[in-house]
Design an enzyme around this catalytic site. Structure first.
Site, PDB file in Angstrom:
ATOM      1  N   ASP A  82       0.819  -1.215   0.000  1.00  0.00           N
ATOM      2  CA  ASP A  82       0.000   0.000   0.000  1.00  0.00           C
ATOM      3  C   ASP A  82       0.846   1.256   0.000  1.00  0.00           C
ATOM      4  O   ASP A  82       2.033   1.236   0.343  1.00  0.00           O
ATOM      5  CB  ASP A  82      -0.942   0.014   1.212  1.00  0.00           C
ATOM      6  CG  ASP A  82      -0.205   0.096   2.542  1.00  0.00           C
ATOM      7  OD1 ASP A  82       0.820  -0.596   2.703  1.00  0.00           O
ATOM      8  OD2 ASP A  82      -0.655   0.845   3.422  1.00  0.00           O
ATOM      9  N   GLU A 177       0.291  -1.297   5.583  1.00  0.00           N
ATOM     10  CA  GLU A 177       1.306  -0.858   6.536  1.00  0.00           C
ATOM     11  C   GLU A 177       1.069   0.593   6.922  1.00  0.00           C
ATOM     12  O   GLU A 177       1.215   0.976   8.072  1.00  0.00           O
ATOM     13  CB  GLU A 177       2.708  -1.023   5.920  1.00  0.00           C
ATOM     14  CG  GLU A 177       3.851  -0.868   6.923  1.00  0.00           C
ATOM     15  CD  GLU A 177       4.351   0.559   7.075  1.00  0.00           C
ATOM     16  OE1 GLU A 177       5.131   0.812   7.995  1.00  0.00           O
ATOM     17  OE2 GLU A 177       3.943   1.453   6.288  1.00  0.00           O
TER      18      GLU A 177
HETATM   19 ZN   LIG Z   1       6.793   2.042   4.129  1.00  0.00          ZN
END
Ligand SMILES: [Zn+2]
Length: 410
Positions: A82, A177
Site C-alpha cells: 500500500d 502498513e
Molecule cells: Zn513504508
C-alpha cells in the site's frame, strides 16, 4: 543483473494501491488485492515455489528453495504493497538520468513544485545517478514499491545465478502498513522464516532494529452545562477541563520539541462542547519503563482533575499499539550483524539509528519473527516530493542477495 529492476518499479508505482484507514476490510482496499494477484503471477513466473495469496491477511507469499545442503537459517524478506494517505491516482513517474547533484528539478509543468537543494539538501548525494520523481500531482509510492521491486529482482538474480549459494528464502508482500494494521493478521508459522527483514527504510545504509513503544489514549470528559448567565459554581465546562488536562502534561515533551531518543505525548485530536469533550493522544517512547511511566502520567493527570469533583469527570481509555522491536531482537544480535556485514561487504556504510516511529517489524518481532528494517532507498516519503534513485534500489537489491549468500557461507 538489474535489467528488470527499473521497469518493475515503474510498473508497480503506476498501479494504484492506496490504503484506507476508514475501511474495515483486510486489505483495506480492493486495489491492493488486485496488485497482490499481479505479484503472485510474477512470483510464479520467476520460479518461486509455494506461491499463494492469503485472503485472510492479504499477504502474498512465496519460497525460494535452498540450493545448498548446509543447515542454514531461513530468512524472510518483506515489503508492503500500500501507499500513504496522499493522492496516488495516475502516478506518472519522471526519470532524470545522470542528475548533476545541484540543479533544480521541476516536477509539474507549471513549475509550482520543485526539488531543489535548498529545501532538500540530500539531493546533493545523488550526483551522477538516475532519479525517479513524481510529476508533482501524486506521491511516487517508492514507499514501499521500491522494496517490492528490490526483493523481486534479488530473487530473480538468485534464481538465474545458481552459483550463489543460499538457504531457504521466504518472501512476503503485505497490505495496509501505512494505516498501521497490515501486520496484525500476519501468520508467522505459515511464513516459516526464522527471522526476516522489512525492505522499507529510507536512504542507502539505513538499518533499524529499534522503534518506539506506542500507545494511544482516548480521553472523554463529562461536563455539566447550564445557562451561562446563572452558571456560577454550577457549570462544569468540559472544554476547560480538556485545556487543563493538556496543560498539566509536560509542555516540552511533544513531537515538535523532541528528537533522537526523547519520547512524547502528542495531542492528535480534540473536540468538545461544555457538555462533553474528547481528546486523543498518542504516547511514544523508545524506553519501555519511560513508556509505562508516560501512561501512568496520563492516569495521574486524570485523577488530579477528578479529585476536584464529587464523581469522576475525566475518563481515560489507554491501549498499547506496538513495542520497541529491540526487546526481541537484542536476544539474537546476529540478525542485525548479518545485515550490517552484508552492507560493509558491499562498501555501504550502515546507518543504525532508532526509528521515531514503528515498522511492520515492530509487530512481527513481538509475534515471534525478529524483523529489523533495511533501506529501500526512497526519500521524502508520503508526498509529491518523494523520489528514489535507481542506484539506491540496486544497492538494496545487492544487500538482499549478499545477506542470502553470507547466511549460507561458512
Ligand atoms: Zn513504508
Amino acid at each position: 543483473m538489474y535489467e528488470n529492476l527499473l521497469s518493475r518499479f515503474l510498473n508497480y508505482v503506476k498501479t494504484e494501491t492506496r490504503s484506507d484507514h476508514e475501511s474495515t476490510t483486510t486489505p483495506s482496499t480492493a486495489t491492493q488485492i488486485a496488485f497482490a494477484h499481479e505479484l503472485e503471477n510474477e512470483m510464479k513466473g520467476l520460479g518461486l515455489k509455494d506461491v499463494f495469496y492469503n485472503e485472510t491477511n492479504g499477504f502474498v507469499m512465496g519460497t525460494l528453495p535452498a540450493n545448498t545442503d548446509k543447515d542454514v537459517r531461513t530468512i524472510g524478506f518483506i515489503a508492503h504493497m500500500d501507499t500513504a494517505d496522499f493522492n496516488a491516482e495516475n502516478v506518472n513517474p519522471q526519470i532524470i538520468e545522470n542528475y548533476d547533484g545541484t540543479s533544480t528539478i521541476r516536477l509539474d509543468k507549471e513549475g509550482k513544485y520543485t526539488l531543489n537543494t535548498k529545501d532538500f539538501p540530500n539531493l546533493k548525494n545523488y550526483a551522477g545517478q538516475t532519479l525517479i520523481t513524481t510529476d508533482g500531482t501524486t506521491l511516487l509510492g517508492a514507499d514501499d514499491k521500491s522494496g517490492i521491486a528490490e526483493i523481486m529482482t534479488a530473487m530473480e538474480i538468485l534464481i538465474s545465478h545458481p552459483e550463489l549459494k543460499h538457504g531457504t528464502i521466504k518472501v512476503a508482500f503485505g497490505p495496509d502498513e501505512e494505516i498501521g494494521v497490515g501486520a496484525d493478521k500476519f501468520d508467522v508459522a505459515e511464513f516459516g522464516a526464522d527471522f526476516a527483514y522489512t525492505m522499507d527504510g529510507g536512504p542507502v545504509g539505513e538499518l533499524q532494529f529499534e522503534t518506539f513503544n506506542a500507545a494511544q489514549a482516548e480521553i472523554t470528559i463529562e461536563g455539566k452545562n447550564v445557562h451561562p448567565g446563572t452558571a456560577k459554581d454550577t457549570m462544569i465546562n468540559a472544554i476547560q477541563l480538556a485545556v487543563d488536562f493538556q496543560n498539566m502534561l509536560p509542555q516540552e515533551e511533544v513531537p515538535e520539541k523532541t528528537e533522537g531518543a526523547q519520547g512524547f505525548f502528542h495531542l492528535m485530536a480534540i473536540s468538545g462542547s461544555p457538555e462533553e469533550a474528547k481528546m486523543s493522544y498518542i504516547i511514544r517512547d523508545h524506553d519501555r519503563e519511560a513508556f509505562e511511566n508516560r501512561k501512568k502520567q496520563i492516569t495521574a493527570v486524570a485523577e488530579k482533575i477528578n479529585s476536584r469533583f464529587e464523581h469522576p469527570r475525566v475518563h481515560v481509555h489507554q491501549y498499547d499499539q506496538y513495542y520497541n522491536m529491540r526487546e526481541v531482537i537484542e536476544k539474537d544480535m546476529t540478525i542485525v550483524e548479518l545485515a550490517k556485514n552484508a552492507m560493509l561487504a558491499l562498501d555501504i556504510q550502515p546507518v543504525i539509528e532508532p526509528v521515531r516511529g514503528g515498522t511492520d517489524g515492530s509487530k512481527l518481532s513481538q509475534m515471534g519473527l525478529p524483523t529489523p528494517n533495511i533501506f529501500a532507498g526512497g526519500e521524502n516519503m508520503h508526498g509529491r516530493f518523494e523520489f528514489v534513485s535507481l542506484q539506491a534500489m540496486e544497492k538494496a537489491t545487492d544487500v538482499i542477495v549478499k545477506i542470502a549468500e553470507m547466511n549460507a557461507a561458512d
